[in-house]
Scaffold this motif. Structure first.
Motif, PDB file in Angstrom:
ATOM      1  N   GLU B 148       0.816  -1.214   0.000  1.00 34.08           N
ATOM      2  CA  GLU B 148       0.000   0.000   0.000  1.00 34.08           C
ATOM      3  C   GLU B 148       0.852   1.267   0.000  1.00 34.08           C
ATOM      4  N   SER B 156       1.364   2.965 -10.212  1.00 33.57           N
ATOM      5  CA  SER B 156       0.088   3.641 -10.485  1.00 33.57           C
ATOM      6  C   SER B 156       0.314   5.102 -10.839  1.00 33.57           C
ATOM      7  N   ASP B 169      -8.044   9.334  -8.677  1.00 35.82           N
ATOM      8  CA  ASP B 169      -9.068   8.302  -8.844  1.00 35.82           C
ATOM      9  C   ASP B 169      -8.523   6.893  -8.604  1.00 35.82           C
ATOM     10  N   HIS B 170      -7.342   6.805  -7.960  1.00 33.01           N
ATOM     11  CA  HIS B 170      -6.676   5.495  -7.893  1.00 33.01           C
ATOM     12  C   HIS B 170      -7.465   4.434  -7.137  1.00 33.01           C
ATOM     13  N   ASP B 171      -8.200   4.816  -6.080  1.00 31.90           N
ATOM     14  CA  ASP B 171      -8.976   3.802  -5.356  1.00 31.90           C
ATOM     15  C   ASP B 171      -9.951   3.118  -6.303  1.00 31.90           C
ATOM     16  N   GLN B 174      -7.923   0.999  -9.064  1.00 32.52           N
ATOM     17  CA  GLN B 174      -7.192  -0.131  -8.477  1.00 32.52           C
ATOM     18  C   GLN B 174      -8.159  -1.234  -8.041  1.00 32.52           C
ATOM     19  N   MET B 175      -9.284  -0.813  -7.466  1.00 31.34           N
ATOM     20  CA  MET B 175     -10.283  -1.791  -7.030  1.00 31.34           C
ATOM     21  C   MET B 175     -10.834  -2.562  -8.240  1.00 31.34           C
TER      22      MET B 175
END
Lengths: 62, 408
Positions: B148, B156, B169-171, B174-175
């Protein structure tokens, strides 16, 4: 030893540049460019490594 | 008919692929046995079909470079990794599952951003991102999860910058990336994740068509979409491919590679010293040994192919097991050992043939910067849990550690 390449079938993976930067480069589209068609005996192992590593098999050594 | 019946009678003897791992650091032991005894043999996969599993280095190389094999996921016989992956390949068809000349046409549109020289120009940017992440890690709590804190955000951030995707907007992405790479995911869920990512990227492409930006998606929009050479849908498929491939693979190499180095402290010390020649070889060796894309490369034969005493018939599926080829003693002496000084390391971690990884210069550069920087910043870096407690990504197309608690 003489290096020839098939530029039409090159996929631009850049393996030749990594293995033999003195002998190969890529143009702006990523396509192989031969810098030195006739490698010196010292450069021949690098040329062979580049030929082996080329994933599209467009490098020929004769 | 006879062949089909005979084949069906044999089916119970076929091993199921992929096999579970024994040791989390090594590919399944059955692969070594197949390499020795039955290097090209049929295996059973999730859909009940029996593609050919190719396990030796020379055979894997030769088949992946063979123009008589196809990567087209729409072809009957194509041995997909899972129902979800198959559904997603068809939901978002990019050049990774196309054949030439279409594959080459699309690949050429983005290759100029991934040449060796162009990638090298990113060194200052990547170094800065690495340093900033390590600063933040140093200020943060101990222990911390290396995945993390470092392994995932680094690639990323780099791919976001290159593509022109907002990292904030990575969350979200990535999800969704995790969902589409999970081979146990329900196909409907995979397609939903793929659709949501596509909607997001479609909005982004529309903005980049309206207003030019100096990044890969911006250039695709201006040079190819607005000129009618590329539909927005196809551009979105390419964007999705680059976004997902651009961070999942490298992230797992950083996490799993760091764990491997920490278990080999003498070799880790050499990487920490940072001699570029040593670091470069160490990166190649980790790529080979870990082969995080660990469930083979999927192809289907276009013609009958004679190889290794076997005839693969036109229309039959092929799994070129690069994770096995990279452990073939015929190509790599003492293949199960980490040897960061290994010479002539022509591993197949990036695949082989015309589909060989487009982003490999970028992956190499990120790893060459990340490992020594991390080990230099935290010379006392250590895994903060018993090694047996570490969980691995067995169900993912890209293998690695789920988390890596570390302290220093």
């Amino acid at each position: 030893m003489k290096i020839t390449v098939d530029r039409d079938r090159c996929i631009g993976a850049g393996q030749c540049v990594l293995n033999a930067p003195e002998l190969f480069d890529q143009d702006d589209e990523g396509t192989v460019v031969v810098l030195e068609e006739q490698p010196t005996p010292d450069q021949e192992p690098a040329a062979r490594a580049a030929e082996h590593a080329c994933p599209a098999r467009v490098i020929t050594l004769v | 008919m006879t062949i089909t019946a005979g084949h069906a009678a044999d089916a119970s003897a076929e091993p199921t692929y992929p096999m579970p791992r024994g040791c989390p650091f090594d590919p399944p032991a059955e692969l070594a046995q197949l390499r020795a005894e039955k290097p090209i043999s049929r295996v059973r996969i999730w859909d009940g079909s029996s593609p050919w599993l190719v396990t030796r280095y020379d055979d894997v190389r030769s088949l992946l470079a063979d123009r008589r094999v196809s990567s087209d996921a729409y072809r009957p016989g194509y041995p997909a990794q899972s129902p979800g992956i198959l559904a997603r390949r068809r939901n978002s068809t990019s050049f990774i599952t196309m054949d030439d000349p279409e594959h080459a046409r699309y690949r050429k549109m983005v290759i100029s951003d991934f040449t060796v020289r162009r990638t090298e120009s990113l060194r200052p940017l990547i170094t800065k991102i690495v340093d900033d992440l390590l600063d933040e890690m140093e200020r943060g709590p101990r222990p911390t999860d290396l995945v993390e804190a470092f392994a995932l955000p680094l690639p990323s951030m780099v791919i976001c910058q290159m593509l022109g995707v907002p990292y904030k907007d990575h969350d979200f992405f990535q999800m969704h990336s995790r969902a589409i790479l999970d081979i146990t995911m329900d196909p409907a869920e995979t397609v939903r994740a793929s659709d949501e990512l596509r909607d997001y990227l479609t909005g982004l492409m529309a903005e980049k068509e309206a207003e030019p930006t100096d990044d890969i998606l911006g250039r695709l929009a201006q040079r190819y979409v607005l000129t009618g050479e590329l539909s927005r849908d196809d551009a979105v498929s390419m964007a999705l491919l680059l976004l997902v491939a651009g961070h999942e693979t490298t992230a797992n190499m950083i996490g799993f590679g760091t764990l491997t180095l920490l278990q080999n402290p003498e070799q880790a010390a050499e990487v920490r010293d940072g001699d570029p020649a040593v670091v470069n070889r160490a990166v190649e060796e980790l790529l080979r040994l870990l082969t995080v894309v660990h469930t083979g490369r999927r192809r289907v034969a276009l013609d009958d192919i004679e190889i290794g005493g076997v005839t693969i018939r036109a229309g039959e599926g092929i799994i070129a097991a690069t994770e096995s080829a990279n452990r073939d003693a015929a190509a790599f002496p003492a293949p199960d050992e980490l040897d960061i000084h290994r010479e002539s390391n022509h591993h197949l971690a990036f695949g082989f043939g015309v589909h060989q990884c487009l982003g490999q210069p970028l992956a190499r550069l990120e790893l060459q910067i990340a490992y020594p920087a991390l080990l230099r910043r935290f010379p006392e870096l250590r895994v903060a849990v018993p090694v047996d407690d570490i969980r691995y990504r067995d169900k993912m197309v890209v293998y690695g550690v789920q988390a890596l608690p570390v302290s220093w």
